[in-house]
Design an enzyme around this catalytic site. Structure first.
Site, short mmCIF file in Angstrom:
data_model
loop_
_atom_site.label_atom_id
_atom_site.label_comp_id
_atom_site.label_asym_id
_atom_site.label_seq_id
_atom_site.Cartn_x
_atom_site.Cartn_y
_atom_site.Cartn_z
N LEU A 12 34.17 40.70 47.50
CA LEU A 12 35.12 41.05 48.58
C LEU A 12 34.30 41.98 49.59
CD1 LEU A 12 38.15 41.40 46.27
CD2 LEU A 12 37.80 39.52 47.93
N ASP A 53 26.01 54.85 42.37
CA ASP A 53 27.39 54.86 41.60
C ASP A 53 28.22 55.46 42.54
OD1 ASP A 53 29.45 54.99 40.01
OD2 ASP A 53 28.31 55.32 38.07
N ASN A 110 35.99 49.62 47.46
CA ASN A 110 36.09 48.45 46.83
C ASN A 110 35.50 48.26 45.32
OD1 ASN A 110 36.11 45.29 47.14
ND2 ASN A 110 33.98 45.88 46.97
N TYR A 144 41.81 48.27 33.05
CA TYR A 144 41.60 47.73 34.41
C TYR A 144 43.10 48.29 34.83
CZ TYR A 144 40.62 44.77 38.21
OH TYR A 144 40.58 44.24 39.52
N LYS A 165 43.93 50.28 38.23
CA LYS A 165 44.38 49.68 39.36
C LYS A 165 46.04 50.15 39.89
CE LYS A 165 41.00 47.18 40.83
NZ LYS A 165 40.24 47.65 41.77
N THR A 187 35.53 35.29 42.91
CA THR A 187 34.28 36.08 43.05
C THR A 187 33.70 36.02 41.83
OG1 THR A 187 35.18 38.07 42.37
CG2 THR A 187 35.32 37.76 44.64
N1 LIG Z 1 38.60 38.91 43.03
C1 LIG Z 1 39.85 39.25 42.90
O1 LIG Z 1 40.52 38.21 42.79
C2 LIG Z 1 40.38 40.74 42.80
C3 LIG Z 1 41.67 40.81 42.35
C4 LIG Z 1 41.95 42.09 42.36
C5 LIG Z 1 41.11 43.25 42.72
N2 LIG Z 1 39.95 43.12 42.77
C6 LIG Z 1 39.13 44.09 42.99
O2 LIG Z 1 38.20 43.97 44.17
C7 LIG Z 1 36.97 44.59 44.26
C8 LIG Z 1 35.87 43.84 44.49
O3 LIG Z 1 35.81 42.91 43.42
P1 LIG Z 1 35.01 41.40 43.36
O4 LIG Z 1 35.78 40.28 42.99
O5 LIG Z 1 34.56 41.39 44.81
O6 LIG Z 1 34.02 41.76 42.35
P2 LIG Z 1 32.36 41.43 42.38
O7 LIG Z 1 32.08 41.78 41.04
O8 LIG Z 1 32.22 40.31 42.88
O9 LIG Z 1 31.92 42.63 43.41
C9 LIG Z 1 31.88 43.85 43.04
C10 LIG Z 1 30.60 44.83 43.40
O10 LIG Z 1 30.81 46.17 43.33
C11 LIG Z 1 29.42 46.65 42.88
N3 LIG Z 1 29.82 47.76 41.99
C12 LIG Z 1 30.17 48.05 40.51
N4 LIG Z 1 30.44 49.12 40.20
C13 LIG Z 1 29.95 49.83 41.44
C14 LIG Z 1 29.61 51.04 41.40
N5 LIG Z 1 30.01 52.18 40.47
N6 LIG Z 1 29.20 51.90 42.64
C15 LIG Z 1 28.86 51.00 43.54
N7 LIG Z 1 29.01 49.73 43.54
C16 LIG Z 1 29.44 49.31 42.34
C17 LIG Z 1 28.80 45.59 42.25
O11 LIG Z 1 27.47 45.71 41.88
C18 LIG Z 1 29.50 44.34 42.94
O12 LIG Z 1 28.63 44.05 43.95
C19 LIG Z 1 37.09 45.30 42.86
O13 LIG Z 1 37.78 46.54 42.82
C20 LIG Z 1 38.15 44.37 42.02
O14 LIG Z 1 38.79 45.08 40.88
C21 LIG Z 1 39.54 41.67 42.75
#
Ligand SMILES: NC(=O)c1ccc[n+]([C@@H]2O[C@H](COP(=O)([O-])OP(=O)(O)OC[C@H]3O[C@@H](n4cnc5c(N)ncnc54)[C@H](O)[C@@H]3O)[C@@H](O)[C@H]2O)c1
Length: 304
Positions: free
Chosen positions: A18, A63, A90, A156, A160, A190
């Protein structure tokens, strides 16, 4: 003309999923974007994509839940472009397990990246905007897992739900200064969701129809985030939105649904044991725990 021409934004965790889509969309709308990422190679690739499309990107590796790094993100934007307009929190991770199997390390890791990762960056950005007397936009990333409650995700979900509360509270604190804070509950295919759901991950609702639109594509979430980062959304703050596919939902926060009173005297436990059922009768709610994900309007999986 883009919605974010001459603006500067930060996206944490922008190397994939995302965050990648959000960083590219913000750049497409004219913003210069700091790509915050813990994974250097993934972040660098997104900066390259932004440049290849004619935009401006800057990689900042680290981080986001570390306060020094969070401050560094804001300083990087200011040093390179002299301003900051929007922050998209994000970055996130999963360590799914039921409570008894969860280690303290799994609990702490999830709480830290999400909650401290939102606090550290937002505090640094708001401090900057207040110091400069400027408006700003913060987009937080919550999840239906937290606000509805999903089995196996107590760490989690707690993080959230905390983020949704964080957004609503910081929104009140920033409102009179023109600082808006909203949260999204995204849903998309993702690395994170593929890891969580594996082959249970379903396609788009119209998959078997002759439909081209990829409902669960992560980039579908980005335009709404770009809107929340723009002046066009200046009147909206402290809200929690569901975002997936071609849909945007507005969530109502926890609200009191029914009450029982005791005629101006303190209850005894016995009296309560008799009358608490009235709360469930009045609302039709089940006294036993429910997985709120079953109430999702748009569900990625059929799992219960
Ligand atoms: N994909 C979904 O359906 C979904 C649903 C609800 C919430 N979310 C939230 O959306 C956000 C993005 O999720 P996604 O699905 O794209 O996940 P993803 O794993 O594809 O991408 C997450 C990115 O964050 C980076 N990251 C992780 N920890 C980090 C840190 N401490 N500092 C900097 N970067 C860091 C990772 O390296 C990765 O590139 C997250 O907060 C996730 O909880 C996603």
């Amino acid at each position: 003309m883009g919605l974010l021409d001459a603006r500067v934004a930060i996206v944490t965790g922008a190397g994939r999923g995302l965050g990648r889509g959000e960083a590219l969309e913000l750049a497409r709308e004219g913003a210069s974007v700091v790509v915050g990422e813990v994974d250097e190679a993934a972040g660098a690739a997104v900066v390259e994509e932004i440049s290849a499309a004619g935009g401006q990107g800057l990689l900042y590796v680290g981080d986001c839940s570390e306060t020094e790094h969070a401050q560094g993100l804001i300083d990087a934007a200011l040093e390179r472009w002299g301003r900051l307009d929007a922050l998209v929190n994000n970055a996130g991770i999963l360590r799914d397990r039921t409570l008894l199997k969860m280690t303290p390390e799994e609990w702490d890791a999830v709480i830290k990246v999400h909650l401290r990762g939102h606090y550290a960056t937002t505090a640094a950005a708001v401090r900057h905007w207040r110091h400069e007397g400027r408006a700003g936009r913060v987009v937080c990333t919550a999840s239906t897992s937290g606000i509805l409650g999903n089995f196996g995700q107590s760490n989690y979900g707690a993080a959230k739900a905390g983020i949704a509360a964080f957004a609503q509270i910081v929104a009140q604190e920033g409102w009179k200064y023109g600082i808006t804070v909203n949260a999204i509950c995204p849903a998309a295919r993702t690395r994170m969701t593929e890891g969580a759901y594996g082959d249970k991950l379903a396609g788009s609702p119209g998959e078997d129809a002759e439909e081209e639109f990829d409902f669960w594509h992560p980039d579908n979430v980005a335009p709404f985030v770009a809107y929340l980062c723009s002046d066009a959304s200046s009147g909206i703050s402290g809200k929690v939105f569901g975002v997936q596919g071609d849909t945007v939902e507005l969530y109502r926060p926890f609200s009191s649904e029914a009450a029982i009173e005791n005629g101006g005297t303190r209850w005894t436990a016995d009296e309560l044991a008799e009358r608490v059922t009235e709360l469930f009768e009045a609302t039709g709610m089940e006294p036993a725990p429910q997985n709120g994900m079953a109430r999702l309007r748009y569900s990625m999986t059929s799992r219960s």
